[in-house]
Motif scaffolding. Sequence first.
Motif, short mmCIF file in Angstrom:
data_model
loop_
_atom_site.label_atom_id
_atom_site.label_comp_id
_atom_site.label_asym_id
_atom_site.label_seq_id
_atom_site.Cartn_x
_atom_site.Cartn_y
_atom_site.Cartn_z
N ASN A 100 0.88 -1.16 0.00
CA ASN A 100 0.00 0.00 0.00
C ASN A 100 0.92 1.21 0.00
OD1 ASN A 100 -2.12 1.79 0.17
ND2 ASN A 100 -2.61 1.35 2.31
N ILE A 101 0.80 2.06 -1.02
CA ILE A 101 1.72 3.18 -1.18
C ILE A 101 0.99 4.48 -0.88
CG2 ILE A 101 3.34 4.33 -2.74
CD1 ILE A 101 3.21 1.80 -4.52
N GLY A 102 1.62 5.32 -0.07
CA GLY A 102 1.07 6.63 0.24
C GLY A 102 1.92 7.72 -0.37
N LEU A 103 1.33 8.89 -0.54
CA LEU A 103 2.07 10.08 -0.96
C LEU A 103 1.30 11.33 -0.58
CD1 LEU A 103 0.54 11.40 -3.67
CD2 LEU A 103 1.74 9.59 -4.86
N ASP A 104 2.02 12.43 -0.46
CA ASP A 104 1.43 13.75 -0.33
C ASP A 104 1.79 14.51 -1.59
OD1 ASP A 104 -0.10 14.41 2.09
OD2 ASP A 104 1.70 13.74 3.15
N GLY A 105 0.86 14.61 -2.52
CA GLY A 105 1.14 15.19 -3.81
C GLY A 105 0.57 16.59 -3.97
N VAL A 106 1.11 17.29 -4.94
CA VAL A 106 0.55 18.59 -5.31
C VAL A 106 -0.90 18.36 -5.74
CG1 VAL A 106 0.75 20.55 -6.89
CG2 VAL A 106 2.81 19.40 -6.03
N VAL A 107 -1.79 19.17 -5.24
CA VAL A 107 -3.22 18.97 -5.50
C VAL A 107 -3.52 18.92 -6.99
CG1 VAL A 107 -5.50 20.01 -5.20
CG2 VAL A 107 -3.90 19.99 -3.28
N GLU A 108 -2.81 19.76 -7.77
CA GLU A 108 -3.06 19.83 -9.21
C GLU A 108 -2.68 18.55 -9.95
OE1 GLU A 108 -1.46 22.08 -7.43
OE2 GLU A 108 -2.89 23.75 -7.44
N GLN A 109 -1.87 17.70 -9.29
CA GLN A 109 -1.43 16.46 -9.94
C GLN A 109 -2.26 15.25 -9.56
OE1 GLN A 109 0.95 16.17 -12.32
NE2 GLN A 109 1.11 18.39 -12.29
N GLN A 110 -3.37 15.48 -8.86
CA GLN A 110 -4.19 14.34 -8.41
C GLN A 110 -4.60 13.42 -9.55
OE1 GLN A 110 -7.50 14.80 -5.56
NE2 GLN A 110 -6.78 16.89 -5.25
N GLU A 111 -5.00 13.98 -10.65
CA GLU A 111 -5.48 13.15 -11.76
C GLU A 111 -4.37 12.27 -12.31
OE1 GLU A 111 -8.64 12.77 -12.57
OE2 GLU A 111 -9.02 14.14 -10.89
N ASN A 112 -3.16 12.79 -12.35
CA ASN A 112 -2.03 11.97 -12.83
C ASN A 112 -1.75 10.83 -11.86
OD1 ASN A 112 -1.53 13.38 -15.20
ND2 ASN A 112 -0.19 14.87 -14.18
N TYR A 113 -1.84 11.10 -10.56
CA TYR A 113 -1.61 10.04 -9.58
C TYR A 113 -2.71 8.98 -9.65
CZ TYR A 113 1.92 13.16 -7.62
OH TYR A 113 3.02 13.98 -7.45
N LYS A 114 -3.92 9.41 -9.94
CA LYS A 114 -5.02 8.45 -10.07
C LYS A 114 -4.75 7.45 -11.19
CE LYS A 114 -8.70 11.39 -8.19
NZ LYS A 114 -9.93 12.18 -8.49
N LYS A 115 -4.08 7.90 -12.24
CA LYS A 115 -3.75 7.01 -13.36
C LYS A 115 -2.78 5.90 -12.93
CE LYS A 115 -4.37 10.70 -16.76
NZ LYS A 115 -3.68 11.60 -17.73
N SER A 116 -2.04 6.14 -11.84
CA SER A 116 -1.12 5.13 -11.31
C SER A 116 -1.76 4.32 -10.19
CB SER A 116 0.16 5.79 -10.80
OG SER A 116 0.89 6.35 -11.87
N GLY A 117 -3.07 4.50 -9.99
CA GLY A 117 -3.79 3.68 -9.01
C GLY A 117 -3.99 4.32 -7.66
N PHE A 118 -3.68 5.60 -7.52
CA PHE A 118 -3.86 6.27 -6.23
C PHE A 118 -5.27 6.83 -6.10
CE2 PHE A 118 0.69 6.20 -6.64
CZ PHE A 118 1.18 6.13 -5.34
N THR A 119 -5.77 6.82 -4.85
CA THR A 119 -7.08 7.37 -4.54
C THR A 119 -6.92 8.41 -3.44
OG1 THR A 119 -8.17 5.27 -5.09
CG2 THR A 119 -9.41 6.84 -3.73
N LEU A 120 -7.62 9.53 -3.58
CA LEU A 120 -7.55 10.58 -2.58
C LEU A 120 -8.15 10.11 -1.26
CD1 LEU A 120 -6.95 13.59 -1.87
CD2 LEU A 120 -9.30 14.08 -2.60
N ALA A 121 -7.41 10.29 -0.17
CA ALA A 121 -7.92 9.98 1.16
C ALA A 121 -8.40 11.26 1.85
CB ALA A 121 -6.84 9.30 2.00
N TYR A 122 -7.58 12.29 1.81
CA TYR A 122 -7.92 13.59 2.40
C TYR A 122 -6.83 14.58 2.01
CZ TYR A 122 -4.69 11.68 5.90
OH TYR A 122 -3.61 11.10 6.50
#
Length: 283
Positions: A100-122
Amino acid sequence: MSNTYTIRTMTRAEVDLAVDWAAQEGWNPGLEDAQCYYQADPDGFLVGVLDDEPIAVISAVKYDDTFGFIGFYIVKPEYRGQGFGLKIWQAAMARLDRCNIGLDGVVEQQENYKKSGFTLAYSNRRYQGSSQMLAVRGTTEMTDLNALPHKTIERFLEPFFPVQRTRFWHAWQAQSNAMSTGLLIGGELQGVGVIRQCREGYKIGPLFAQNAQQAEAIIGALSSKVECDCAVYLDVPACNSSAVGLAEKLNMTPVFDTARMYTQMAPDIGIDKTFGVTSFEIG
């Protein structure tokens, strides 16, 4: 020039380079962050080298076979948009395969992270205040964490992170440019806070407490340890209304948000008692 691009594990010295790049991006790292982060996972920092020039960095800290955290994802500006970042990102994801991988990403890059399987938690929100305005002295229930047994502190910290990270915590607590405090009530540890010197001002993190009143006392005690009137930063889970309310009560100003995302279910890490995140880079 052969234009050979290779990705390899960083040396300890190269972790300093990653922190310098983070400072250039405005992330305001702590003065001893590199040493502390390296203790979490010495093999968890990757550098992309074009011929002999480091042009991309990323961290893929693997805490155990179940959980990892990605940070320091930076490509030198003149090499962006050419695929170098994607390759080092893929290497980091491969290193944490099955975790299970976590990250704190730039808000504007959320869609790119979603393409790698990430889901927004908060979202996490950085607040800025003044050490002089936040300082409260003479709280008798506070004690230096260095006076407490490591096991006592580790037991307290267990609910606030998916896995135990003893080596990292020992380094974090022992920083020469940091101060720590614990809130003892009836001889029991109820709250923990660390403040560390950064490139600009100081950051409080972590800050764990049972309620906002305790958290406020810890912020006051930590801020009173800062000798200058400096900026103090606090990274707050935006979903913790008590933490947000406390930051606003203390007249701290929001600076920016990050998107906390995971590839699997968000771990239960006591967000309701988290008033300050330890690190956006390694969780």
